[in-house]
Design a protein around this motif. Structure first.
Motif, PDB file in Angstrom:
ATOM      1  N   LEU A 144       0.806  -1.223   0.000  1.00 46.20           N
ATOM      2  CA  LEU A 144       0.000   0.000   0.000  1.00 46.20           C
ATOM      3  C   LEU A 144       0.841   1.275   0.000  1.00 46.20           C
ATOM      4  O   LEU A 144       0.352   2.344   0.398  1.00 46.20           O
ATOM      5  N   ALA A 145       2.075   1.196  -0.461  1.00 42.27           N
ATOM      6  CA  ALA A 145       2.916   2.395  -0.485  1.00 42.27           C
ATOM      7  C   ALA A 145       2.306   3.497  -1.349  1.00 42.27           C
ATOM      8  O   ALA A 145       2.458   4.687  -1.056  1.00 42.27           O
ATOM      9  N   HIS A 146       1.572   3.120  -2.397  1.00 41.77           N
ATOM     10  CA  HIS A 146       0.976   4.119  -3.291  1.00 41.77           C
ATOM     11  C   HIS A 146      -0.233   4.814  -2.662  1.00 41.77           C
ATOM     12  O   HIS A 146      -0.786   5.746  -3.254  1.00 41.77           O
ATOM     13  N   TYR A 147      -0.661   4.369  -1.482  1.00 42.52           N
ATOM     14  CA  TYR A 147      -1.773   5.009  -0.780  1.00 42.52           C
ATOM     15  C   TYR A 147      -1.290   5.892   0.372  1.00 42.52           C
ATOM     16  O   TYR A 147      -2.096   6.324   1.199  1.00 42.52           O
ATOM     17  N   ALA A 148       0.002   6.191   0.430  1.00 44.78           N
ATOM     18  CA  ALA A 148       0.562   6.911   1.572  1.00 44.78           C
ATOM     19  C   ALA A 148      -0.130   8.243   1.835  1.00 44.78           C
ATOM     20  O   ALA A 148      -0.311   8.650   2.979  1.00 44.78           O
ATOM     21  N   ASP A 149      -0.532   8.949   0.779  1.00 43.39           N
ATOM     22  CA  ASP A 149      -1.139  10.287   0.912  1.00 43.39           C
ATOM     23  C   ASP A 149      -2.634  10.233   1.205  1.00 43.39           C
ATOM     24  O   ASP A 149      -3.234  11.261   1.534  1.00 43.39           O
ATOM     25  N   LYS A 150      -3.253   9.074   1.045  1.00 39.37           N
ATOM     26  CA  LYS A 150      -4.705   8.985   1.227  1.00 39.37           C
ATOM     27  C   LYS A 150      -5.069   8.938   2.709  1.00 39.37           C
ATOM     28  O   LYS A 150      -4.214   8.768   3.573  1.00 39.37           O
ATOM     29  N   TYR A 151      -6.376   9.075   2.969  1.00 37.91           N
ATOM     30  CA  TYR A 151      -6.890   9.019   4.339  1.00 37.91           C
ATOM     31  C   TYR A 151      -7.721   7.744   4.518  1.00 37.91           C
ATOM     32  O   TYR A 151      -8.242   7.198   3.534  1.00 37.91           O
ATOM     33  N   PRO A 152      -7.849   7.263   5.750  1.00 39.51           N
ATOM     34  CA  PRO A 152      -8.506   5.966   5.973  1.00 39.51           C
ATOM     35  C   PRO A 152      -9.885   5.837   5.339  1.00 39.51           C
ATOM     36  O   PRO A 152     -10.239   4.757   4.858  1.00 39.51           O
ATOM     37  N   HIS A 153     -10.677   6.915   5.316  1.00 35.66           N
ATOM     38  CA  HIS A 153     -12.041   6.806   4.775  1.00 35.66           C
ATOM     39  C   HIS A 153     -12.054   6.473   3.294  1.00 35.66           C
ATOM     40  O   HIS A 153     -13.061   5.995   2.765  1.00 35.66           O
ATOM     41  N   ALA A 154     -10.948   6.723   2.599  1.00 37.75           N
ATOM     42  CA  ALA A 154     -10.883   6.457   1.157  1.00 37.75           C
ATOM     43  C   ALA A 154     -10.484   5.014   0.859  1.00 37.75           C
ATOM     44  O   ALA A 154     -10.446   4.614  -0.312  1.00 37.75           O
ATOM     45  N   LEU A 155     -10.230   4.226   1.885  1.00 38.26           N
ATOM     46  CA  LEU A 155      -9.765   2.854   1.705  1.00 38.26           C
ATOM     47  C   LEU A 155     -10.888   1.867   1.989  1.00 38.26           C
ATOM     48  O   LEU A 155     -11.803   2.142   2.771  1.00 38.26           O
ATOM     49  N   SER A 156     -10.798   0.704   1.365  1.00 33.15           N
ATOM     50  CA  SER A 156     -11.742  -0.381   1.653  1.00 33.15           C
ATOM     51  C   SER A 156     -11.416  -0.990   3.012  1.00 33.15           C
ATOM     52  O   SER A 156     -10.354  -0.716   3.599  1.00 33.15           O
ATOM     53  N   GLY A 157     -12.311  -1.847   3.495  1.00 33.51           N
ATOM     54  CA  GLY A 157     -12.066  -2.509   4.766  1.00 33.51           C
ATOM     55  C   GLY A 157     -10.797  -3.336   4.758  1.00 33.51           C
ATOM     56  O   GLY A 157     -10.024  -3.334   5.722  1.00 33.51           O
ATOM     57  N   GLY A 158     -10.555  -4.044   3.663  1.00 28.66           N
ATOM     58  CA  GLY A 158      -9.347  -4.853   3.563  1.00 28.66           C
ATOM     59  C   GLY A 158      -8.085  -4.008   3.537  1.00 28.66           C
ATOM     60  O   GLY A 158      -7.069  -4.369   4.139  1.00 28.66           O
ATOM     61  N   GLU A 159      -8.152  -2.854   2.864  1.00 27.55           N
ATOM     62  CA  GLU A 159      -6.990  -1.958   2.817  1.00 27.55           C
ATOM     63  C   GLU A 159      -6.727  -1.337   4.182  1.00 27.55           C
ATOM     64  O   GLU A 159      -5.582  -1.188   4.605  1.00 27.55           O
ATOM     65  N   GLN A 160      -7.802  -0.982   4.897  1.00 26.17           N
ATOM     66  CA  GLN A 160      -7.624  -0.447   6.250  1.00 26.17           C
ATOM     67  C   GLN A 160      -6.978  -1.481   7.167  1.00 26.17           C
ATOM     68  O   GLN A 160      -6.140  -1.149   8.009  1.00 26.17           O
ATOM     69  N   GLN A 161      -7.376  -2.721   6.988  1.00 24.39           N
ATOM     70  CA  GLN A 161      -6.791  -3.787   7.802  1.00 24.39           C
ATOM     71  C   GLN A 161      -5.294  -3.900   7.541  1.00 24.39           C
ATOM     72  O   GLN A 161      -4.501  -4.085   8.469  1.00 24.39           O
ATOM     73  N   ARG A 162      -4.903  -3.773   6.295  1.00 23.88           N
ATOM     74  CA  ARG A 162      -3.479  -3.867   5.947  1.00 23.88           C
ATOM     75  C   ARG A 162      -2.689  -2.666   6.466  1.00 23.88           C
ATOM     76  O   ARG A 162      -1.524  -2.793   6.859  1.00 23.88           O
ATOM     77  N   VAL A 163      -3.335  -1.492   6.481  1.00 23.40           N
ATOM     78  CA  VAL A 163      -2.682  -0.310   7.070  1.00 23.40           C
ATOM     79  C   VAL A 163      -2.454  -0.537   8.562  1.00 23.40           C
ATOM     80  O   VAL A 163      -1.391  -0.235   9.107  1.00 23.40           O
ATOM     81  N   ALA A 164      -3.471  -1.083   9.240  1.00 21.63           N
ATOM     82  CA  ALA A 164      -3.334  -1.370  10.669  1.00 21.63           C
ATOM     83  C   ALA A 164      -2.203  -2.368  10.916  1.00 21.63           C
ATOM     84  O   ALA A 164      -1.448  -2.249  11.890  1.00 21.63           O
ATOM     85  N   LEU A 165      -2.088  -3.351  10.032  1.00 21.66           N
ATOM     86  CA  LEU A 165      -1.005  -4.324  10.148  1.00 21.66           C
ATOM     87  C   LEU A 165       0.347  -3.647   9.934  1.00 21.66           C
ATOM     88  O   LEU A 165       1.307  -3.901  10.671  1.00 21.66           O
ATOM     89  N   ALA A 166       0.425  -2.776   8.926  1.00 23.13           N
ATOM     90  CA  ALA A 166       1.672  -2.049   8.663  1.00 23.13           C
ATOM     91  C   ALA A 166       2.076  -1.212   9.871  1.00 23.13           C
ATOM     92  O   ALA A 166       3.251  -1.156  10.248  1.00 23.13           O
ATOM     93  N   ARG A 167       1.089  -0.547  10.498  1.00 19.22           N
ATOM     94  CA  ARG A 167       1.389   0.275  11.673  1.00 19.22           C
ATOM     95  C   ARG A 167       1.896  -0.588  12.832  1.00 19.22           C
ATOM     96  O   ARG A 167       2.826  -0.214  13.544  1.00 19.22           O
TER      97      ARG A 167
END
Length: 364
Positions: A144-167
């Motif tokens: 998800l490096a290409h989503y670095a500038d986006k905000y959580p509301h713009a992501l799907s549930g699966g993408e948010q989960q992966r961001v949480a994992l990355a954090r």
């Protein structure tokens, strides 16, 4: 916030390897308003292992996780990381100094922060430039490096989960604690995200403790499973151990639907409506519970050991779920068979069960 970072997708980056730790619970007890919620649990997650805490609501799974994280304190017992006591009668290491990562079921992303800033939120010990580089590496790790500038509301549930994992992985924790991390995802997405998460955990080699109430999820993810009930450890082992060699009726029923009967040991065996099984390890007169999984009941037009009549039939895709009337019991016997085995007109059939598939447990 410092925005001097690149958001283009670079070549795939291998996950940085963490120094996986051993997490041990020693005789943990916990009370909540006078009610005992954890009853003397001793359990160890080995370095690099994925250990699932499995059980129904109220079994103590999340409480154990919170105790490991330092969010709650046990009434007695000790928590050790690599044999160093971090919580005990006279020691309490604060959460931020335990080297533990946390991932919650609601992801807990900050809506006002970008994806990158969410991931680097916990990297306060690093200079800003290094924190950004580490956060970008963690995002690239989950694709998800290409989503670095986006905000959580713009992501799907699966993408948010992966961001949480990355954090959670960005600080390179030696132990990662995950509280029902896939419960908010729909069933089709869940399989994909779960497989991706497991691959990342294997790559980073972090010790992971995952809380779930879903037996299939635990079997898919875990190296070992700790099955809990009412704050006590019921059984610990691999998926195959718990499925093929359950130590209790509760354990047998938690991993699959079962037919259940009550019986008494006579002449070294137990008579059930589905056949006799040897029970020489128990004394004659011992009351027992008998369990037979739905998938263990073979159904055919003829040739089986027991005559039966189909009472009801439910189509469930590749399988049919049958309710069958059999001699010797007023309760129907359920079976799960391939949907193409019987025609829709079949009513009188025969059934058979192998003795090894009849599980017998002494009544508690």
């Amino acid at each position: 916030m410092d925005k001097a970072y690149s958001v283009h997708q670079d070549a795939p980056r291998t996950a940085s390897v963490t120094f996986a730790a051993r997490l041990a619970f020693e005789d943990i007890r916990h009370d909540y308003h006078g009610k005992e919620t954890i009853r003397g649990v001793s359990l160890t997650a080995e370095p690099g292992e994925v250990l699932c805490l499995l059980g129904p609501s109220g079994s103590g799974k999340t409480t154990l996780l919170r105790i490991a994280a330092g969010i709650e304190s046990q009434t007695s017992g000790r928590v050790l990381i690599n044999d160093r006591e971090v919580s005990g009668p006279s020691v309490f290491v604060p959460p931020e100094k335990r080297g533990i990562g946390l991932m919650f079921q609601d992801f807990a992303l900050f809506p006002h922060l970008s994806v990158l800033d969410n991931v680097r939120f916990g990297l306060t010990a690093l200079p800003a430039k290094d924190a950004i580089a580490e956060a970008m590496a963690s995002l690239q790790r989950v694709g998800l490096a290409h989503y670095a500038d986006k905000y959580p509301h713009a992501l799907s549930g699966g993408e948010q989960q992966r961001v949480a994992l990355a954090r959670a992985l960005a600080p390179r924790p030696s132990v990662l604690l995950m509280d029902e991390p896939f419960s908010g995802l729909d069933s089709r997405l869940k399989d994909t995200v779960r497989a991706d998460t497991l691959a990342i955990l294997r790559e980073t080699r972090a010790t992971a403790v995952v809380v779930t109430h879903d037996a299939e999820e635990a079997m898919r993810m875990a190296d070992r499973i700790a099955l809990l009930k009412g704050g006590s450890l019921v059984q610990l082992g691999t998926s195959e151990d718990l499925y093929r060699r359950p130590k209790s009726l509760f354990a047998a029923g938690f991993f699959s639907e079962i037919n259940q009967f009550s019986a008494v040991v006579e002449d070294g065996g137990v008579e059930t409506p589905l056949g006799r099984v040897d029970c020489s390890a128990l004394s004659d007169g011992t009351p027992v519970d008998v369990a037979v999984r739905l998938s263990a009941v073979g159904v055919q037009n003829e040739g089986g050991a027991i005559p039966a009549r189909i009472v009801s039939r439910r189509f469930a895709g590749v399988v049919d779920i049958l309710e069958l009337a059999v001699p010797g019991t007023e309760r129907t016997v359920r079976a799960r068979i391939r949907s193409d085995i019987l025609s829709q007109h079949d009513r009188n059939v025969t059934i058979s069960v192998e003795a090894k598939d009849i599980l017998v447990f002494e009544k508690a």
